[in-house]
Enzyme design. Structure first.
Site, mmCIF file in Angstrom:
data_model
loop_
_atom_site.group_PDB
_atom_site.id
_atom_site.type_symbol
_atom_site.label_atom_id
_atom_site.label_comp_id
_atom_site.label_asym_id
_atom_site.label_seq_id
_atom_site.Cartn_x
_atom_site.Cartn_y
_atom_site.Cartn_z
ATOM 1 N N PRO A 1 0.973 -1.168 -0.122
ATOM 2 C CG PRO A 1 0.003 -1.020 2.156
ATOM 3 C CD PRO A 1 0.824 -1.912 1.380
ATOM 4 C CD GLU A 2 3.568 3.479 -3.908
ATOM 5 O OE1 GLU A 2 3.502 4.728 -4.206
ATOM 6 O OE2 GLU A 2 4.187 2.435 -4.420
#
Ligand SMILES: [Zn+2]
Length: 287
Positions: free
Chosen positions: A2-3
């Site tokens: 996840p960014e």
């Protein structure tokens, strides 16, 4: 992994579900995450009321009514699932990466509310939960981080001064959380493509116009990704049944050997490893 935009989606999902709710009970099945969960964690959270949920970089911050905080980091593979009592809802994931419904294994933490629970799942266990006692401690926790791209302090003076004597390449700087917080590998390549800057260019060789572009396109790319619900690499949806759509906007990421999407450019997208991470860029229009 996840960014920032994906973490923002999780934060928004949680905000809808757990804001102003009281924690009834915490059950921990495995304390061995990236940092070991402290023994007083369950007691600390029990009966706490969640005042609000915010995000800094890739960190989710639960603000409790009593002035304390809990930081959640999803690491490489962490997901948060929402399980409602008496309801068999298939999709439980608060975001859209990894499994859309609760996997059988690796459910390490369960936080129980009145008629629902949130479950933290993390197969690789690089994520963590951290208790922060007060505001002062919270500020200290993030004091060594650079500004987010959305921050006012991420301006021309800051970027230009920071990069002007540095020999490291610009792609690595975009991933360096001391310089700017929250940009990950996918978005770093996309930002540099829009800037028409080669990822291998040294920090010190960037002129003021290029620094301005970095600032402008960092904000633009992340805002757009959040608006589109982040990037769904595989075919998954979030709890509202929505899918991240930013992957349809990728200009360079995972487009190796394909034609450059800039009009009038005859270049091809290349992939190169820089500081152990893959960079995707056009060999013609990114100078
Ligand atoms: Zn090109």
């Amino acid at each position: 992994m996840p960014e920032l935009p994906e973490v923002e989606i999780v934060k928004q999902s949680l905000e809808k579900k757990i804001k102003l709710k009281k924690i009834k009970k915490v059950i921990i099945k495995n304390r061995n995450l990236r940092f070991k969960i402290p023994v007083n964690f369950e007691n600390f959270l029990r009966s706490a009321i969640i005042k609000k949920i915010t995000r800094f970089s890739k960190y989710i911050i639960l603000h409790f009514l009593n002035g304390s905080f809990c930081i959640i980091h999803l690491g490489m593979s962490g997901t948060i699932h929402l399980i409602k009592k008496n309801k068999k809802i298939k999709i439980t994931n608060t975001s859209f990466y990894n499994s859309p419904n609760l996997p059988e294994k690796h459910n390490h933490i369960e936080i129980k509310f009145n008629n629902f629970s949130i479950v933290y799942n993390d197969p690789r266990r690089f994520g963590f939960f951290e208790i922060i006692k007060n505001k002062e401690e919270l500020n200290k926790r993030f004091s060594h981080f650079g500004p987010e791209p959305f921050s006012k302090s991420f301006d021309l003076k800051y970027v230009h001064n920071y990069l002007k004597k540095k020999k490291k390449n610009i792609k690595s700087f975009l991933l360096d959380q001391k310089f700017v917080s929250g940009i990950g590998n996918i978005y770093a390549s996309e930002i540099l493509f829009l800037c028409k800057i080669n990822p291998q260019k040294k920090g010190k060789n960037l002129n003021q116009t290029e620094c301005k572009k970095i600032i402008y396109f960092s904000k633009l790319v992340l805002k757009k990704a959040i608006k589109l619900g982040g990037s769904t690499i595989r075919d998954f949806k979030n709890i509202s049944g929505n899918k991240g759509l930013f992957q349809n906007e990728f200009k360079v990421y995972q487009r190796e050997y394909l034609n450059c999407l800039n009009r009038d450019c005859l270049g091809k997208i290349k992939k190169k490893t820089l500081s152990k991470r893959s960079a995707f860029f056009c060999n013609k229009c990114q100078k």
